[in-house]
Scaffold this motif. Structure first.
Motif, PDB file in Angstrom:
ATOM      1  N   THR A 401     -13.522  11.415  -8.775  1.00  0.00           N
ATOM      2  CA  THR A 401     -12.568  11.807  -9.260  1.00  0.00           C
ATOM      3  C   THR A 401     -12.659  13.381  -9.649  1.00  0.00           C
ATOM      4  O   THR A 401     -11.878  13.607 -10.969  1.00  0.00           O
ATOM      5  CB  THR A 401     -12.708  11.010 -10.470  1.00  0.00           C
ATOM      6  OG1 THR A 401     -14.072  11.084 -11.447  1.00  0.00           O
ATOM      7  CG2 THR A 401     -12.518   9.122 -10.108  1.00  0.00           C
ATOM      8  N   SER A 402     -12.836  14.513  -8.978  1.00  0.00           N
ATOM      9  CA  SER A 402     -13.702  15.701  -9.731  1.00  0.00           C
ATOM     10  C   SER A 402     -11.681  16.349  -9.227  1.00  0.00           C
ATOM     11  O   SER A 402     -10.655  14.754  -8.633  1.00  0.00           O
ATOM     12  CB  SER A 402     -13.920  16.352  -9.556  1.00  0.00           C
ATOM     13  OG  SER A 402     -13.707  16.630  -7.590  1.00  0.00           O
ATOM     14  N   LYS A 403     -11.238  17.311  -9.944  1.00  0.00           N
ATOM     15  CA  LYS A 403      -9.685  17.627  -9.382  1.00  0.00           C
ATOM     16  C   LYS A 403      -9.700  18.015  -8.517  1.00  0.00           C
ATOM     17  O   LYS A 403     -10.082  18.505  -7.905  1.00  0.00           O
ATOM     18  CB  LYS A 403      -9.585  18.667 -10.381  1.00  0.00           C
ATOM     19  CG  LYS A 403      -8.355  19.638 -11.343  1.00  0.00           C
ATOM     20  CD  LYS A 403      -8.375  20.515 -11.590  1.00  0.00           C
ATOM     21  CE  LYS A 403      -6.873  20.805 -12.046  1.00  0.00           C
ATOM     22  NZ  LYS A 403      -6.669  21.888 -13.355  1.00  0.00           N
ATOM     23  N   GLY A 404      -8.329  17.865  -8.001  1.00  0.00           N
ATOM     24  CA  GLY A 404      -8.464  17.929  -6.656  1.00  0.00           C
ATOM     25  C   GLY A 404      -9.160  17.198  -5.734  1.00  0.00           C
ATOM     26  O   GLY A 404      -8.984  16.598  -4.152  1.00  0.00           O
ATOM     27  N   GLY A 405      -9.866  16.032  -5.885  1.00  0.00           N
ATOM     28  CA  GLY A 405     -11.218  14.819  -5.087  1.00  0.00           C
ATOM     29  C   GLY A 405     -10.583  14.545  -4.646  1.00  0.00           C
ATOM     30  O   GLY A 405      -9.542  13.311  -4.212  1.00  0.00           O
ATOM     31  N   ALA A 406     -11.079  13.133  -4.026  1.00  0.00           N
ATOM     32  CA  ALA A 406     -10.117  12.139  -2.750  1.00  0.00           C
ATOM     33  C   ALA A 406      -9.448  10.809  -4.174  1.00  0.00           C
ATOM     34  O   ALA A 406      -8.687  10.293  -3.641  1.00  0.00           O
ATOM     35  CB  ALA A 406     -12.062  11.629  -2.049  1.00  0.00           C
ATOM     36  N   ASN A 407     -10.180  10.736  -5.114  1.00  0.00           N
ATOM     37  CA  ASN A 407      -9.522   9.539  -5.691  1.00  0.00           C
ATOM     38  C   ASN A 407      -8.648  10.177  -7.106  1.00  0.00           C
ATOM     39  O   ASN A 407      -8.852   9.378  -8.497  1.00  0.00           O
ATOM     40  CB  ASN A 407     -11.159   8.469  -6.523  1.00  0.00           C
ATOM     41  CG  ASN A 407     -11.592   9.135  -5.467  1.00  0.00           C
ATOM     42  OD1 ASN A 407     -12.516   8.858  -4.920  1.00  0.00           O
ATOM     43  ND2 ASN A 407     -10.557   7.517  -4.176  1.00  0.00           N
ATOM     44  N   ASN A 408      -9.049  11.516  -7.403  1.00  0.00           N
ATOM     45  CA  ASN A 408      -7.690  12.308  -7.893  1.00  0.00           C
ATOM     46  C   ASN A 408      -6.915  13.401  -7.246  1.00  0.00           C
ATOM     47  O   ASN A 408      -7.493  14.358  -7.626  1.00  0.00           O
ATOM     48  CB  ASN A 408      -8.590  12.760  -9.053  1.00  0.00           C
ATOM     49  CG  ASN A 408      -7.891  13.323 -10.676  1.00  0.00           C
ATOM     50  OD1 ASN A 408      -7.172  12.772 -10.646  1.00  0.00           O
ATOM     51  ND2 ASN A 408      -8.826  14.051 -11.821  1.00  0.00           N
ATOM     52  N   PRO A 409      -6.471  13.214  -6.573  1.00  0.00           N
ATOM     53  CA  PRO A 409      -5.624  13.654  -5.722  1.00  0.00           C
ATOM     54  C   PRO A 409      -4.773  15.488  -6.932  1.00  0.00           C
ATOM     55  O   PRO A 409      -3.905  14.383  -7.780  1.00  0.00           O
ATOM     56  CB  PRO A 409      -4.685  13.446  -4.895  1.00  0.00           C
ATOM     57  CG  PRO A 409      -4.642  12.113  -5.582  1.00  0.00           C
ATOM     58  CD  PRO A 409      -5.352  11.713  -5.951  1.00  0.00           C
ATOM     59  N   SER A 410      -4.381  16.880  -6.865  1.00  0.00           N
ATOM     60  CA  SER A 410      -3.801  17.168  -7.040  1.00  0.00           C
ATOM     61  C   SER A 410      -2.265  17.460  -6.175  1.00  0.00           C
ATOM     62  O   SER A 410      -2.373  16.802  -5.197  1.00  0.00           O
ATOM     63  CB  SER A 410      -4.260  18.817  -6.638  1.00  0.00           C
ATOM     64  OG  SER A 410      -5.631  19.038  -7.348  1.00  0.00           O
ATOM     65  N   GLY A 411      -1.768  18.030  -7.079  1.00  0.00           N
ATOM     66  CA  GLY A 411      -0.223  18.360  -6.389  1.00  0.00           C
ATOM     67  C   GLY A 411       0.458  16.828  -6.735  1.00  0.00           C
ATOM     68  O   GLY A 411       1.500  17.175  -5.514  1.00  0.00           O
ATOM     69  N   VAL A 412       0.325  16.494  -7.182  1.00  0.00           N
ATOM     70  CA  VAL A 412       0.999  14.599  -7.566  1.00  0.00           C
ATOM     71  C   VAL A 412       1.273  14.386  -9.199  1.00  0.00           C
ATOM     72  O   VAL A 412       0.519  15.125  -9.920  1.00  0.00           O
ATOM     73  CB  VAL A 412       0.550  13.730  -6.802  1.00  0.00           C
ATOM     74  CG1 VAL A 412      -0.344  13.512  -5.469  1.00  0.00           C
ATOM     75  CG2 VAL A 412      -0.715  13.217  -7.724  1.00  0.00           C
ATOM     76  N   ALA A 413       2.307  14.282  -9.136  1.00  0.00           N
ATOM     77  CA  ALA A 413       2.970  14.126 -10.322  1.00  0.00           C
ATOM     78  C   ALA A 413       2.316  12.550 -10.929  1.00  0.00           C
ATOM     79  O   ALA A 413       1.917  13.012 -12.528  1.00  0.00           O
ATOM     80  CB  ALA A 413       4.350  13.355 -10.987  1.00  0.00           C
ATOM     81  N   GLU A 414       1.934  12.350 -10.480  1.00  0.00           N
ATOM     82  CA  GLU A 414       0.721  11.358 -12.032  1.00  0.00           C
ATOM     83  C   GLU A 414      -1.061  10.562 -11.054  1.00  0.00           C
ATOM     84  O   GLU A 414      -0.998  10.313 -10.066  1.00  0.00           O
ATOM     85  CB  GLU A 414       0.995   9.738 -11.291  1.00  0.00           C
ATOM     86  CG  GLU A 414       2.732   9.516 -11.913  1.00  0.00           C
ATOM     87  CD  GLU A 414       3.410   8.239 -12.477  1.00  0.00           C
ATOM     88  OE1 GLU A 414       2.430   7.397 -11.108  1.00  0.00           O
ATOM     89  OE2 GLU A 414       4.487   7.439 -12.871  1.00  0.00           O
ATOM     90  N   TYR A 415      -1.415  11.050 -11.923  1.00  0.00           N
ATOM     91  CA  TYR A 415      -3.107  11.712 -11.803  1.00  0.00           C
ATOM     92  C   TYR A 415      -4.284  10.916 -12.508  1.00  0.00           C
ATOM     93  O   TYR A 415      -3.238  10.229 -13.424  1.00  0.00           O
ATOM     94  CB  TYR A 415      -3.388  12.696 -11.015  1.00  0.00           C
ATOM     95  CG  TYR A 415      -3.804  14.290 -11.962  1.00  0.00           C
ATOM     96  CD1 TYR A 415      -4.249  14.346 -13.246  1.00  0.00           C
ATOM     97  CD2 TYR A 415      -1.868  14.694 -12.791  1.00  0.00           C
ATOM     98  CE1 TYR A 415      -4.299  15.137 -14.313  1.00  0.00           C
ATOM     99  CE2 TYR A 415      -1.606  15.472 -13.511  1.00  0.00           C
ATOM    100  CZ  TYR A 415      -2.881  15.250 -14.375  1.00  0.00           C
ATOM    101  OH  TYR A 415      -2.573  16.257 -15.382  1.00  0.00           O
ATOM    102  N   THR A 416      -5.338  10.524 -12.408  1.00  0.00           N
ATOM    103  CA  THR A 416      -5.868  10.463 -13.411  1.00  0.00           C
ATOM    104  C   THR A 416      -5.972  11.541 -14.751  1.00  0.00           C
ATOM    105  O   THR A 416      -7.156  12.621 -14.347  1.00  0.00           O
ATOM    106  CB  THR A 416      -7.669  10.206 -13.174  1.00  0.00           C
ATOM    107  OG1 THR A 416      -7.835   9.599 -14.386  1.00  0.00           O
ATOM    108  CG2 THR A 416      -7.878  10.546 -11.947  1.00  0.00           C
ATOM    109  N   ARG A 417      -5.462  11.733 -15.686  1.00  0.00           N
ATOM    110  CA  ARG A 417      -5.603  12.447 -16.490  1.00  0.00           C
ATOM    111  C   ARG A 417      -7.059  12.672 -17.032  1.00  0.00           C
ATOM    112  O   ARG A 417      -7.422  13.305 -18.354  1.00  0.00           O
ATOM    113  CB  ARG A 417      -4.591  12.688 -17.418  1.00  0.00           C
ATOM    114  CG  ARG A 417      -3.304  12.776 -16.754  1.00  0.00           C
ATOM    115  CD  ARG A 417      -2.266  12.760 -18.096  1.00  0.00           C
ATOM    116  NE  ARG A 417      -1.761  11.433 -17.834  1.00  0.00           N
ATOM    117  CZ  ARG A 417      -1.691  10.961 -19.968  1.00  0.00           C
ATOM    118  NH1 ARG A 417      -1.082  12.257 -20.388  1.00  0.00           N
ATOM    119  NH2 ARG A 417      -1.208   9.962 -19.646  1.00  0.00           N
TER     120      ARG A 417
END
Length: 588
Positions: A401-417
């Motif tokens: 769940t790191s920034k841009g990680g497999a379970n916290n993707p970058s470049g999408v509107a909804e992500y785990t903030r």
């Protein structure tokens, strides 16, 4: 052509649509929009088929809490979570106060609960014409026709609806058993808060012995139904709320008896403690041993076959076997049957509320030190049962769940903030490849809450915490997997903790034990602590991995305030306008 008799139920409107799929009294087996009372409550229907359906329709007013607030858990309107939805969902509006007496949101439900109350009164007024052949055995061991139980169950539901209203609004108009029709004078005033609490408690006392009791011989058919035990459990909860600071000690407008008592009375805590203790003594491990703590915390929410297999569940709302909770709330980054929308994002505030596995916090005497590379190591086991975090094993993968990680993707509107996902209520999918159907019910009352209710009320009624208060908390921590150690499961010895220290511990224990079960949202209101809690930002993590080293950086996710008027919802504007006797809540 549909055959409709007299006594129309049109006043209930669309809320009372009943689909009749069986032929009785010459009616066509087709859906009807409005049906007559003497069709539903037929003097020739010895099975009471349609009357039973009518009662089931009333039960439906007790909502299943899974993702129920516009697709979110109610806890995402507290300090425990935020929604992944960026389009200002209803739960966000509740969290930040974006509502008025006119522009309302999910969870306010004034009309829904009064519709339920009216349905109860209709059933009570008509059910006795049905010549039930079927009997049941009540809590006293007596055999009665089914209508006796149905009336008691309906009155229980009415008490539930009133309590839901009182939690939201304070004192509300009490309708008694009256069924109002067009042309009646409906400019009814609000009853006082004390009137409402007394009415609810008196109703629960009056009906409890007319209900079934567990273990029941017809469990498969009636396991969802109100029992004597849930009456007792609800009484303990109602009295706990009524004794709490918002209504008893520090009302937001002293002297306003619509939203609290006229004056403080410590004895109200004693009454709440007594009600919870009566349940423990009669049905707990030292009594009839019908209820107790499940040995496995996670199985509380996964095993519903009978009260013997899961002695913790006192009352629940039915559900079905599916993967809806997993698909709605599971981590991003999976696809196919494992697709998750990550709807509910626990906050760092909640994660920080979990102690270490010796029951103490790392900076307050725990033998465990926070590991900078793995801050979740050696934590209270309930953390991993409640929250998925960076490094959690899930669907045969370690979550990133790191920034841009497999379970916290970058470049999408909804992500785990926040870098977290909720996993409570989900199946044990750590080593499974895909999600599979699980039975998802909604637990409204469980034995762990009874222990917490008792501990809180008993602590507040005494000058110094008693051994019984300690024992209730220790039981929960022992079941959770907290180490006994030399520190009594993280508690000081009896007599070494002040009332204030025990209060803080109990409040935190409720938070972590009952997370996402629709307690935190109401607890921080009844404790009148929301205004202080929301002075601090809701936090998450930004996780970065550089050169093989992972860093965990606290970030602010949401900064808001809590205005004092928000301790109560505004009475709907439409009710105030049409009723000169309807007094609005303070500052709305």
């Amino acid at each position: 052509m549909f055959m409709i008799r007299n006594k129309f139920l049109a006043l209930l409107g669309a809320s009372l649509l009943i689909t009749i799929t069986s032929c009785s009294d010459g009616y066509e087996p087709k859906p009807v929009e409005f049906v007559s009372l003497d069709f539903v409550f037929s003097p020739t229907d010895s099975l009471g088929t349609n009357a039973v359906k009518f009662l089931s329709n009333i039960y439906a007013g007790l909502q299943n809490g899974h993702n129920r607030v516009g697709g979110d858990y109610l806890d995402a309107a507290s300090d425990d979570a935020v929604s992944i939805n960026i389009s200002d969902p209803d739960v966000y509006k509740l969290q930040v106060g974006q509502y008025t007496a006119i522009s309302r949101t999910s969870n306010m439900d004034w009309g829904v609960y009064y519709q339920g109350i009216r349905k109860v009164n209709i059933l009570l007024d008509n059910i006795d014409v049905v010549p039930f052949m079927q009997t049941y055995v009540n809590a006293k061991g007596e055999s009665h026709p089914l209508n006796v139980s149905m009336k008691a169950e309906a009155r229980f539901l009415r008490a539930c609806f009133y309590f839901e209203l009182v939690k939201r609004y304070g004192g509300v108009p009490l309708m008694g058993d009256d069924i109002h029709v067009l042309g009646d004078d409906m400019e009814l005033p609000r009853n006082t808060f004390e009137d409402c609490i007394r009415y609810i408690v008196d109703e629960l006392d009056a009906i409890k012995d007319d209900l079934r009791t567990n273990p029941m011989p017809d469990f498969d058919q009636y396991s969802h139904a109100a029992t004597r035990e849930v009456c007792m459990a609800m009484k303990a909860r109602v009295l706990l709320y009524a004794a709490s600071p918002l209504f008893n000690e520090r009302p937001i407008e002293p002297g306003n008896e619509l939203i609290g008592y006229a004056s403080y009375d410590r004895n109200r805590w004693k009454e709440a403690a007594k009600a919870a203790k009566e349940f423990i003594d009669e049905y707990g491990p030292e009594g009839k041993a019908v209820y107790g703590l499940n040995n496995d915390f996670r199985d509380v929410f996964l095993n519903f076959y009978n009260v013997t297999a899961n002695p913790e569940v006192i009352f629940y709302r039915p559900g079905s076997e599916n993967t809806s909770i997993e698909n709605n709330n599971g981590p991003l980054g999976f696809s196919g049957n494992s697709l998750g929308k990550g709807r509910t994002l626990p906050t760092q505030n909640l994660v920080d509320a979990f102690p270490m596995k010796d029951g103490m916090f790392a900076d307050q005497g725990s033998k465990y030190v926070k590991n900078q590379e793995d801050p979740y190591l050696n934590c209270d086991p309930r953390l991993d049962y409640t929250v998925l975090h960076h490094g959690s094993l899930w669907l045969r993968n370690k979550l990133d769940t790191s920034k841009g990680g497999a379970n916290n993707p970058s470049g999408v509107a909804e992500y785990t903030r926040t870098s977290y996902y909720m996993c409570k209520f989900m199946g044990k999918f750590e080593t499974e490849q895909d999600y599979s159907n699980k039975l998802h019910l909604w637990i409204m009352y469980r034995y762990a809450e009874i222990l917490l209710n008792y501990a809180e009320a008993e602590n507040e009624s005494l000058d110094t915490p008693s051994s019984d208060v300690y024992d209730a908390i220790i039981a929960l921590r022992k079941r959770a997997g907290i180490e006994a150690g030399e520190n009594n499961y993280g508690l000081k010895e009896v007599g070494e903790m002040t009332q204030d220290q025990m209060r803080e511990l109990i409040h935190n224990e409720r938070r972590i034990e009952l997370a996402f079960e629709e307690h935190r949202y109401w607890d921080i209101r009844r404790w009148r602590s929301a205004e202080n809690i929301f002075r601090n930002p809701l936090k998450g993590l930004e996780i970065k991995t550089t050169g093989g080293k992972t860093s965990f950086i606290n970030i602010n996710v949401l900064q808001t305030t809590f205005d004092v008027n928000r301790y109560f919802y505004p009475i709907p504007y439409s009710e105030v306008v049409k009723n000169d006797n309807m007094i609005q809540n303070p500052n709305w």
